[in-house]
Design an enzyme around this catalytic site. Structure first.
Site, mmCIF file in Angstrom:
data_model
loop_
_atom_site.group_PDB
_atom_site.id
_atom_site.type_symbol
_atom_site.label_atom_id
_atom_site.label_comp_id
_atom_site.label_asym_id
_atom_site.label_seq_id
_atom_site.Cartn_x
_atom_site.Cartn_y
_atom_site.Cartn_z
ATOM 1 N N HIS A 35 -2.731 20.499 0.791
ATOM 2 C CA HIS A 35 -3.731 19.551 0.271
ATOM 3 C C HIS A 35 -3.609 19.292 -1.224
ATOM 4 C CE1 HIS A 35 -5.729 23.255 -0.941
ATOM 5 N NE2 HIS A 35 -6.460 22.544 -1.760
HETATM 6 C C1 UD1 Z 1 -10.961 20.931 -3.706
HETATM 7 C C2 UD1 Z 1 -10.601 21.772 -4.928
HETATM 8 C C3 UD1 Z 1 -9.411 22.665 -4.597
HETATM 9 C C4 UD1 Z 1 -9.664 23.476 -3.349
HETATM 10 C C5 UD1 Z 1 -10.016 22.528 -2.219
HETATM 11 C C6 UD1 Z 1 -10.306 23.260 -0.919
HETATM 12 C C7 UD1 Z 1 -11.064 20.670 -7.084
HETATM 13 C C8 UD1 Z 1 -10.452 20.107 -8.297
HETATM 14 N N1 UD1 Z 1 -10.240 20.942 -6.076
HETATM 15 O O1 UD1 Z 1 -9.864 20.053 -3.489
HETATM 16 O O2 UD1 Z 1 -9.209 23.558 -5.671
HETATM 17 O O3 UD1 Z 1 -8.503 24.203 -3.034
HETATM 18 O O4 UD1 Z 1 -11.182 21.778 -2.602
HETATM 19 O O5 UD1 Z 1 -10.388 22.362 0.138
HETATM 20 O O6 UD1 Z 1 -12.262 20.870 -7.039
HETATM 21 N N2 UD1 Z 1 -12.883 14.697 1.525
HETATM 22 C C9 UD1 Z 1 -13.459 14.351 2.708
HETATM 23 N N3 UD1 Z 1 -14.448 15.176 3.192
HETATM 24 C C10 UD1 Z 1 -14.884 16.262 2.522
HETATM 25 C C11 UD1 Z 1 -14.281 16.588 1.287
HETATM 26 C C12 UD1 Z 1 -13.287 15.795 0.802
HETATM 27 O O7 UD1 Z 1 -13.092 13.383 3.360
HETATM 28 O O8 UD1 Z 1 -15.778 16.959 3.017
HETATM 29 C C13 UD1 Z 1 -11.783 13.847 0.996
HETATM 30 C C14 UD1 Z 1 -12.302 12.853 0.015
HETATM 31 O O9 UD1 Z 1 -11.771 11.629 0.320
HETATM 32 C C15 UD1 Z 1 -11.767 13.310 -1.306
HETATM 33 C C16 UD1 Z 1 -10.560 14.171 -0.937
HETATM 34 O O10 UD1 Z 1 -10.824 14.653 0.368
HETATM 35 O O11 UD1 Z 1 -11.429 12.249 -2.129
HETATM 36 C C17 UD1 Z 1 -10.402 15.311 -1.892
HETATM 37 O O12 UD1 Z 1 -11.604 16.065 -1.970
HETATM 38 P P1 UD1 Z 1 -12.025 16.846 -3.317
HETATM 39 O O13 UD1 Z 1 -13.235 17.657 -3.084
HETATM 40 O O14 UD1 Z 1 -12.019 15.911 -4.447
HETATM 41 O O15 UD1 Z 1 -10.841 17.827 -3.590
HETATM 42 P P2 UD1 Z 1 -10.018 18.740 -2.594
HETATM 43 O O16 UD1 Z 1 -8.678 18.134 -2.448
HETATM 44 O O17 UD1 Z 1 -10.764 19.091 -1.343
#
Ligand code: UD1
Length: 358
Positions: free
Chosen positions: A202
């Protein structure tokens, strides 16, 4: 004493439970859980509260997704009002996600005391958003609670006063120790008997760039000709597969693409996989504890102890090296972890003891 725990993303929930439940035994403390809403899908959030038996968050800020600046700023704005209303004595933050740094920034400007659980980890790679979050959070914290002695050394090297640093151990391992007996094989694999490998990806550095992500997917396609691959997909990764390689799952039948799994299902897979390929930080630790070989698809790690004492190897994008390592595992090579001090299931108890005497 009134404590507010701030959590927002999947790995935070796993670290929160041991601290929250140990603190609950102190009657002179009151605790509230604030969920920022950074992770909002039930499979990324509520399933963890249920399986880990964490009480429902007292407050959900419902921030959701956005660029890092937008997400962090939105969290800070809501926490600003919340902290004024609640007037806590201590803010406890976990790990290195955007929710962590947002809470530390907001609390420090208000003069509130901050306790950082899983302090001091460093990859020395500032292109990772988590590294920026770690550095800022540590430097704003009043109490830096570390999982291992290398973290203490990192903090001291950066000039953080020794009196702020407390080596308490690894809370993620507390949850693993507690729930390992309850780990359950996912229903979809009830007939699974042959060896399999487990993949998670991810990190923006692996999945956001279309051409390098496609190379990685093609590598997994080739690997699946040798061993079955189980690949639970993070929402970020799913978006990129859907847009850059929509035919991936129909071409490679020996790769099981799954939605994000619950804690207990994922733990079972980690414990039984022949090896794991990942870019996650927490999984490097969990595989080390479980003695499962782990190949990390990153150029560095903030958890070097998993390489020096555990089963983790840093591969980066060196697929030649990865093939060689996998070949050895397929031929029966075993990797072993040496005992890591304070990865013993009691870190939450030590943290609660520390906090309750503040
Ligand atoms: C975040 C953390 C990372 C951790 C990871 C665990 C930061 C900078 N990164 O990354 O350190 O390892 O969580 O999973 O905080 N999304 C969904 N549903 C959700 C959550 C996210 O669809 O419930 C999608 C969204 O489109 C979003 C993308 O995933 O834009 C990334 O989510 P985000 O929380 O920004 O960062 P992670 O990649 O999950």
């Amino acid at each position: 004493m009134k404590i507010i725990h701030i959590v927002g993303a999947r790995p935070n929930f796993i670290k929160l439970e041991p601290v929250y439940s140990s603190l609950s035994e102190n009657s002179h403390l009151s605790q509230k859980i604030v969920h920022t809403g950074q992770h909002y899908d039930p499979k990324m959030s509520s399933v963890f509260f249920e399986e880990l038996s964490i009480p429902k968050p007292d407050i959900n800020l419902e921030i959701g997704s956005g660029s890092h600046a937008i997400q962090t700023a939105a969290m800070m704005e809501k926490m600003d009002t919340l902290f004024d209303k609640e007037n806590p004595n201590l803010i406890v933050v976990y790990g290195d996600v955007n929710s962590t740094v947002a809470a530390a920034l907001t609390a420090s400007k208000k003069g509130l005391k901050i306790c950082h659980v899983e302090s001091g980890l460093r990859s020395r790679d500032r292109s990772m958003p988590e590294e920026i979050n770690r550095i800022i959070t540590d430097h704003l914290s009043d109490y830096c609670l570390t999982p291992s002695s290398d973290a203490d050394e990192n903090l001291i090297r950066e000039g953080i006063d020794k009196s702020k640093i407390v080596l308490t151990g690894n809370v993620m391992i507390d949850t693993l120790v507690r729930l390992k007996p309850k780990a359950t094989k996912p229903d979809v694999f009830c007939d699974l008997t042959q060896p399999f490998s487990l993949v998670t990806l991810h990190r923006p550095s692996n999945v956001d760039d279309a051409s390098s992500f496609k190379i990685l997917l093609l590598y997994l396609g080739e690997l699946s000709k040798k061993i079955q691959i189980i690949f639970p997909i993070h929402p970020r990764t799913k978006k990129h597969i859907d847009s850059h390689f929509p035919s991936f799952s129909t071409i490679y039948k020996n790769i099981a693409l799954l939605p994000p799994l619950s804690y207990l299902n994922f733990l079972w897979l980690q414990a039984h996989a022949l090896f794991v390929l990942t870019d996650s930080g927490g999984i490097q630790e969990e595989t080390t504890f479980l003695n499962t070989p782990c190949f990390t698809l990153r150029e560095n790690t903030e958890r070097p102890i998993t390489c020096t004492h555990g089963t983790n190897k840093i591969i980066g994008s060196n697929f030649g090296l990865l093939n060689q390592e996998i070949e050895e595992i397929l031929e029966g090579k075993k990797l072993h972890t040496t005992q890591i001090p304070l990865w013993d299931g009691q870190a939450g108890v030590r943290i609660a003891k520390f906090i309750s005497q503040l």
